[in-house]
Design a protein around this motif. Structure first.
Motif, PDB file in Angstrom:
ATOM      1  N   THR A 112       0.833  -1.207   0.000  1.00  0.00           N
ATOM      2  CA  THR A 112       0.000   0.000   0.000  1.00  0.00           C
ATOM      3  C   THR A 112       0.863   1.251   0.000  1.00  0.00           C
ATOM      4  O   THR A 112       0.587   2.204  -0.736  1.00  0.00           O
ATOM      5  N   VAL A 113       1.905   1.263   0.811  1.00  0.00           N
ATOM      6  CA  VAL A 113       2.817   2.415   0.844  1.00  0.00           C
ATOM      7  C   VAL A 113       3.420   2.647  -0.538  1.00  0.00           C
ATOM      8  O   VAL A 113       3.488   3.780  -1.024  1.00  0.00           O
ATOM      9  N   GLU A 114       3.832   1.577  -1.188  1.00  0.00           N
ATOM     10  CA  GLU A 114       4.402   1.678  -2.536  1.00  0.00           C
ATOM     11  C   GLU A 114       3.369   2.264  -3.508  1.00  0.00           C
ATOM     12  O   GLU A 114       3.681   3.146  -4.309  1.00  0.00           O
ATOM     13  N   TRP A 115       2.123   1.797  -3.422  1.00  0.00           N
ATOM     14  CA  TRP A 115       1.056   2.293  -4.295  1.00  0.00           C
ATOM     15  C   TRP A 115       0.781   3.777  -4.030  1.00  0.00           C
ATOM     16  O   TRP A 115       0.601   4.570  -4.963  1.00  0.00           O
ATOM     17  N   VAL A 116       0.734   4.162  -2.761  1.00  0.00           N
ATOM     18  CA  VAL A 116       0.480   5.560  -2.395  1.00  0.00           C
ATOM     19  C   VAL A 116       1.560   6.466  -2.991  1.00  0.00           C
ATOM     20  O   VAL A 116       1.257   7.507  -3.587  1.00  0.00           O
ATOM     21  N   HIS A 117       2.817   6.071  -2.871  1.00  0.00           N
ATOM     22  CA  HIS A 117       3.897   6.873  -3.459  1.00  0.00           C
ATOM     23  C   HIS A 117       3.763   6.945  -4.977  1.00  0.00           C
ATOM     24  O   HIS A 117       3.950   8.011  -5.575  1.00  0.00           O
ATOM     25  N   ALA A 118       3.438   5.842  -5.611  1.00  0.00           N
ATOM     26  CA  ALA A 118       3.343   5.793  -7.077  1.00  0.00           C
ATOM     27  C   ALA A 118       2.203   6.649  -7.617  1.00  0.00           C
ATOM     28  O   ALA A 118       2.236   7.063  -8.775  1.00  0.00           O
ATOM     29  N   HIS A 119       1.198   6.933  -6.778  1.00  0.00           N
ATOM     30  CA  HIS A 119       0.034   7.687  -7.235  1.00  0.00           C
ATOM     31  C   HIS A 119      -0.080   9.063  -6.572  1.00  0.00           C
ATOM     32  O   HIS A 119      -1.117   9.718  -6.687  1.00  0.00           O
ATOM     33  N   ALA A 120       0.965   9.507  -5.917  1.00  0.00           N
ATOM     34  CA  ALA A 120       0.933  10.794  -5.215  1.00  0.00           C
ATOM     35  C   ALA A 120       0.602  11.954  -6.137  1.00  0.00           C
ATOM     36  O   ALA A 120      -0.024  12.933  -5.716  1.00  0.00           O
TER      37      ALA A 120
END
Length: 196
Positions: A112-120
């Motif tokens: 989830t953290v990785e996804w959040v960064h990728a979609h910031a």
């Protein structure tokens, strides 16, 4: 959010989360671009390196596939929560606090953290990020990185030198609350300020 909107009509809604809860708020709002939420406040979001050994993270990834409910102690030092000894002592007495994390929770959290960064770059509502400069639980570099990726102009990042993970319970708590109040006042519709 829907429940609050039904019960509190014609009031702006702000979502606030702390640590992993802040990641939940950011993830939810990035996945809900049509939201009517007025803004988001993230206290010490766990968006980067955590105070957990890389070996435990690797072990968690392996166990997530084999035994997803297997739990490990994070071994995060309780003293890194706050610089206030009374807060640390109270936390140690709180039966609802623990440092166990299931293997599956850990792997899903990191994904989830990785996804959040990728979609910031999709972020589209006012954002306030607050982080302690000496946070050893969720290192502030993750917040800085996310903040830079957010393209929205209406964003604010405040880092408090020397402050620990639980900003709401740290020694500079009055300053943090004052900053939060000032940001909220700037983001309330002008008609709402007359009601305060």
């Amino acid at each position: 959010v829907r429940l609050v909107q039904q019960r509190v009509v014609d009031r702006p809604i702000f979502l606030m989360g702390h640590s992993v809860g802040a990641v939940v708020v950011l993830d939810y709002l990035l996945r809900s671009p049509e939201t009517t939420v007025q803004g988001a406040i993230a206290f010490s979001p766990a968006l980067g390196e955590m105070g957990v050994s890389p070996l435990k993270v690797l072990l968690g990834k392996v166990l997530s596939r084999l035994v997803p409910r297997f739990s490990l102690h994070t071994s995060i030092d309780p003293g890194t929560a706050s610089r206030d000894p009374a807060v640390v002592a109270a936390n140690l007495q709180d039966s609802l606090r623990h440092d166990l994390v299931s293997a599956r929770l850990a792997t899903e959290f990191f994904a989830t953290v990785e996804w959040v960064h990728a979609h910031a770059d999709r972020w589209n509502i006012p954002l306030l990020l607050l982080h302690g400069g000496a946070d050893q639980v969720a290192l502030p570099a993750g917040s800085r990185c996310f903040f830079k990726r957010v393209g929205l102009v209406d964003k604010e990042y405040r880092e408090y030198p020397g402050a620990y993970h639980e900003l709401q319970d740290d020694l500079n708590y009055p300053e943090v609350m004052s900053d939060l109040e000032e940001w909220l006042e700037r983001h309330l519709p002008s008609k709402m300020l007359h009601l305060l």
